[in-house]
Design a protein around this motif. Structure first.
Motif, PDB file in Angstrom:
ATOM      1  N   VAL A  62       0.837  -1.196   0.000  1.00 21.80           N
ATOM      2  CA  VAL A  62       0.000   0.000   0.000  1.00 21.80           C
ATOM      3  C   VAL A  62       0.879   1.256   0.000  1.00 21.80           C
ATOM      4  O   VAL A  62       0.603   2.218  -0.709  1.00 21.80           O
ATOM      5  N   GLU A  63       1.969   1.229   0.782  1.00 25.49           N
ATOM      6  CA  GLU A  63       2.896   2.359   0.804  1.00 25.49           C
ATOM      7  C   GLU A  63       3.505   2.584  -0.571  1.00 25.49           C
ATOM      8  O   GLU A  63       3.622   3.721  -1.033  1.00 25.49           O
ATOM      9  N   LYS A  64       3.903   1.504  -1.246  1.00 28.39           N
ATOM     10  CA  LYS A  64       4.474   1.632  -2.589  1.00 28.39           C
ATOM     11  C   LYS A  64       3.460   2.221  -3.565  1.00 28.39           C
ATOM     12  O   LYS A  64       3.814   3.042  -4.412  1.00 28.39           O
ATOM     13  N   ILE A  65       2.220   1.780  -3.453  1.00 28.75           N
ATOM     14  CA  ILE A  65       1.163   2.310  -4.321  1.00 28.75           C
ATOM     15  C   ILE A  65       0.994   3.799  -4.094  1.00 28.75           C
ATOM     16  O   ILE A  65       0.880   4.575  -5.043  1.00 28.75           O
ATOM     17  N   HIS A  66       1.014   4.233  -2.842  1.00 32.65           N
ATOM     18  CA  HIS A  66       0.881   5.645  -2.534  1.00 32.65           C
ATOM     19  C   HIS A  66       2.069   6.443  -3.081  1.00 32.65           C
ATOM     20  O   HIS A  66       1.888   7.570  -3.562  1.00 32.65           O
ATOM     21  N   GLU A  67       3.260   5.871  -3.023  1.00 28.86           N
ATOM     22  CA  GLU A  67       4.437   6.539  -3.564  1.00 28.86           C
ATOM     23  C   GLU A  67       4.312   6.698  -5.077  1.00 28.86           C
ATOM     24  O   GLU A  67       4.674   7.740  -5.623  1.00 28.86           O
ATOM     25  N   ILE A  68       3.830   5.692  -5.740  1.00 29.64           N
ATOM     26  CA  ILE A  68       3.665   5.747  -7.189  1.00 29.64           C
ATOM     27  C   ILE A  68       2.588   6.759  -7.582  1.00 29.64           C
ATOM     28  O   ILE A  68       2.736   7.484  -8.554  1.00 29.64           O
TER      29      ILE A  68
END
Length: 70
Positions: A62-68
């Motif tokens: 989820v954190e990676k998705i938010h970063e993207i």
């Protein structure tokens, strides 16, 4: 949570091994109660170990998705 447990192939093996490994004597009701109590502890540990990893991985994704998205 139970549906998640049933999807894990190791769940059934854990229950069977735990139950068979509990050698107790006494009245059948007492033995069943004690076995269930011990199994509850095993399942709590297993749940924390197995599904805890899932929750951590989910948070990371989820954190990676938010970063993207940003």
């Amino acid at each position: 949570m139970l549906s998640c447990w049933l999807q894990d192939g190791k769940f059934k093996e854990l229950v069977e091994d735990s139950w068979k490994g509990m050698n107790m004597r006494g009245w059948a009701g007492y033995v069943s109660k004690e076995r269930l109590t011990l199994l509850k502890g095993e399942l709590k540990r297993w749940n924390k170990d197995q599904l805890g990893k899932f929750q951590q991985k989910k948070r990371e994704l989820v954190e990676k998705i938010h970063e993207i998205d940003l």
